[in-house]
Write an enzyme that holds these catalytic residues in place. Structure first.
Site, PDB file in Angstrom:
ATOM      1  N   GLY A  73     -39.174  31.197 -14.022  1.00 16.10           N
ATOM      2  CA  GLY A  73     -38.207  30.966 -12.954  1.00 16.10           C
ATOM      3  C   GLY A  73     -36.838  30.660 -13.529  1.00 16.10           C
ATOM      4  N   GLN A 102     -28.572  26.677 -13.516  1.00 15.80           N
ATOM      5  CA  GLN A 102     -28.811  26.677 -14.961  1.00 15.80           C
ATOM      6  C   GLN A 102     -27.869  27.631 -15.704  1.00 15.80           C
ATOM      7  OE1 GLN A 102     -33.218  27.259 -14.190  1.00 15.80           O
ATOM      8  NE2 GLN A 102     -33.307  26.054 -16.074  1.00 15.80           N
ATOM      9  N   CYS A 161     -38.961  23.521 -19.032  1.00 16.10           N
ATOM     10  CA  CYS A 161     -37.661  23.877 -18.435  1.00 16.10           C
ATOM     11  C   CYS A 161     -36.753  24.437 -19.522  1.00 16.10           C
ATOM     12  CB  CYS A 161     -37.033  22.633 -17.803  1.00 16.10           C
ATOM     13  SG  CYS A 161     -35.440  22.965 -17.016  1.00 16.10           S
ATOM     14  N   LEU A 162     -36.133  25.575 -19.233  1.00 15.37           N
ATOM     15  CA  LEU A 162     -35.212  26.172 -20.202  1.00 15.37           C
ATOM     16  C   LEU A 162     -34.038  25.239 -20.494  1.00 15.37           C
ATOM     17  CD1 LEU A 162     -35.007  29.838 -18.872  1.00 15.37           C
ATOM     18  CD2 LEU A 162     -36.362  28.957 -20.788  1.00 15.37           C
ATOM     19  N   HIS A 181     -39.652  23.260  -8.554  1.00 13.42           N
ATOM     20  CA  HIS A 181     -38.892  22.957  -9.776  1.00 13.42           C
ATOM     21  C   HIS A 181     -37.482  23.578  -9.676  1.00 13.42           C
ATOM     22  CE1 HIS A 181     -38.659  22.720 -14.368  1.00 13.42           C
ATOM     23  NE2 HIS A 181     -37.684  23.580 -14.085  1.00 13.42           N
ATOM     24  N   GLU A 182     -37.420  24.824  -9.232  1.00 14.36           N
ATOM     25  CA  GLU A 182     -36.120  25.515  -9.161  1.00 14.36           C
ATOM     26  C   GLU A 182     -35.262  24.942  -8.028  1.00 14.36           C
ATOM     27  OE1 GLU A 182     -35.574  27.137 -11.675  1.00 14.36           O
ATOM     28  OE2 GLU A 182     -37.588  27.610 -12.356  1.00 14.36           O
ATOM     29  N   HIS A 234     -33.411  22.068  -9.246  1.00 15.56           N
ATOM     30  CA  HIS A 234     -32.190  22.443  -9.980  1.00 15.56           C
ATOM     31  C   HIS A 234     -31.016  22.619  -9.014  1.00 15.56           C
ATOM     32  CE1 HIS A 234     -33.383  22.907 -14.137  1.00 15.56           C
ATOM     33  NE2 HIS A 234     -34.377  23.732 -13.854  1.00 15.56           N
TER      34      HIS A 234
HETATM   35  O1  K1U Z   1     -36.103  26.227 -16.598  1.00 18.60           O
HETATM   36  C1  K1U Z   1     -36.717  26.714 -15.666  1.00 18.60           C
HETATM   37  O2  K1U Z   1     -36.442  26.378 -14.524  1.00 18.60           O
HETATM   38  C2  K1U Z   1     -37.784  27.719 -15.928  1.00 18.60           C
HETATM   39  C3  K1U Z   1     -39.145  27.080 -16.104  1.00 18.60           C
HETATM   40  C4  K1U Z   1     -39.876  27.096 -14.780  1.00 18.60           C
HETATM   41  C5  K1U Z   1     -41.156  26.333 -14.693  1.00 18.60           C
HETATM   42  C6  K1U Z   1     -42.115  26.338 -15.680  1.00 18.60           C
HETATM   43  C7  K1U Z   1     -43.303  25.643 -15.519  1.00 18.60           C
HETATM   44  C8  K1U Z   1     -43.531  24.949 -14.356  1.00 18.60           C
HETATM   45  C9  K1U Z   1     -42.569  24.917 -13.393  1.00 18.60           C
HETATM   46  C10 K1U Z   1     -41.382  25.608 -13.553  1.00 18.60           C
HETATM   47  C11 K1U Z   1     -39.888  27.873 -17.150  1.00 18.60           C
HETATM   48  O3  K1U Z   1     -40.369  28.933 -16.945  1.00 18.60           O
HETATM   49  S1  K1U Z   1     -39.907  27.189 -18.701  1.00 18.60           S
HETATM   50  C12 K1U Z   1     -40.882  28.297 -19.640  1.00 18.60           C
HETATM   51  C13 K1U Z   1     -42.200  27.719 -19.793  1.00 18.60           C
HETATM   52  O4  K1U Z   1     -42.292  26.757 -20.469  1.00 18.60           O
HETATM   53  C14 K1U Z   1     -43.379  28.238 -19.085  1.00 18.60           C
HETATM   54  C15 K1U Z   1     -43.579  29.572 -18.936  1.00 18.60           C
HETATM   55  C16 K1U Z   1     -44.716  30.017 -18.291  1.00 18.60           C
HETATM   56  C17 K1U Z   1     -45.641  29.134 -17.794  1.00 18.60           C
HETATM   57  C18 K1U Z   1     -45.434  27.766 -17.950  1.00 18.60           C
HETATM   58  C19 K1U Z   1     -44.299  27.329 -18.624  1.00 18.60           C
HETATM   59 ZN    ZN Z   2     -35.932  24.127 -15.122  1.00 18.50          ZN
END
Ligand code: K1U
Ligand code: ZN
Length: 177
Positions: free
Chosen positions: A46, A51, A91-92, A133-134, A137
Site C-alpha cells: 500500500g 508518504q 511501513c515504508l 494503515h493507509e 497516513h
Molecule cells: O508504508 C506503507 O504504508 C506500506 C506498508 C503497508 C502495510 C504493510 C503491512 C500491514 C499494513 C500496511 C507496506 O507495505 S510495508 C512493506 C511490508 O513490510 C509488507 C509487505 C507485504 C506484506 C506485509 C508487509
Molecule cells: Zn505506512
C-alpha cells in the site's frame, strides 16, 4: 511514470492531514500511476499520497503479490467495521520496524474512483488492515503511534541503528580531517 521519494519518520510532513480531492483528470491519473509504480518498486502492499509529500486523500493498495490487483481509494471513509485482531505491520516511512497493531478485520469503505464516481466495497483480512494503515497516513498518523511507549522506544532504537548502519562513512579532508 516516475518513482517518487518516500518521506521517512520523523519528517514532520508525515503529520500533515490530507485534503479531499476535488479535481479529477489527467494530473490525478498521472499521480496515481506514479504512486503504483513507487509501491511496486518498494515491494509494498500500500501507499498513501502523504508518504510522497502530496497532501490529498489518495491511497493505492495491491495485496496480490504480483501487481495484478491494484485498488485506488480517493476520499475514503470507513462506514462499518467488525472483528478485531492484532496484525503485524510494516511501513515504508518507518523502515525496518515491524510490530503488531489492533485493527478491525473487516471494513466497509466508501470512496470515489479516478473518474470521481462514488462506490462502496467490503474488505477483509490484509486488504482491510492495509486500508486502515493507509487512512491513518492521510490523518498524519503512523502505525508506531498505536504502540505502547516501550514499543515506540524500541522502534526508535531500531530506526536509529538502521540509519547508523546505512549512513555514508565520512571521508576526511585536509580542512576537516
Ligand atoms: O508504508 C506503507 O504504508 C506500506 C506498508 C503497508 C502495510 C504493510 C503491512 C500491514 C499494513 C500496511 C507496506 O507495505 S510495508 C512493506 C511490508 O513490510 C509488507 C509487505 C507485504 C506484506 C506485509 C508487509
Ligand atoms: Zn505506512
Amino acid at each position: 511514470m516516475a518513482q517518487l521519494a518516500v518521506l521517512e519518520y520523523p519528517d514532520p510532513r508525515l503529520r500533515t492531514r490530507a485534503a479531499r480531492v476535488t479535481v479529477f483528470g489527467a494530473p490525478l491519473d498521472a499521480l496515481i500511476e506514479d504512486m503504483l509504480q513507487t509501491m511496486y518498486a518498494s515491494k509494498a502492499i500500500g501507499l498513501a499520497a502523504t508518504q510522497v509529500d502530496v497532501h490529498q486523500q489518495i491511497i493505492v493498495i495491491d495485496t496480490s503479490g504480483n501487481a495484478s490487483d491494484p485498488h485506488v481509494f480517493i476520499n475514503p471513509s470507513i462506514i462499518a467495521r467488525s472483528g478485531l485482531g492484532m496484525v503485524e505491520e510494516g511501513c515504508l516511512s518507518v523502515p525496518g520496524v515491524y510490530d503488531s497493531v489492533r485493527r478491525a478485520l473487516r471494513v466497509t469503505v466508501r470512496a470515489v474512483d479516478r473518474a470521481g464516481a462514488e462506490y462502496e466495497r467490503d474488505l477483509e483480512g490484509v486488504l482491510a488492515v492495509c486500508l486502515q494503515h493507509e487512512m491513518d497516513h492521510l490523518d498524519g498518523k503512523l502505525f508506531v503511534d498505536h504502540l505502547s511507549w516501550l514499543r515506540r522506544l524500541r522502534a526508535r532504537r531500531v530506526l536509529a541503528r538502521a540509519r547508523r548502519e546505512h549512513a555514508p562513512s565520512r571521508v576526511g579532508t585536509a580542512a576537516h580531517p
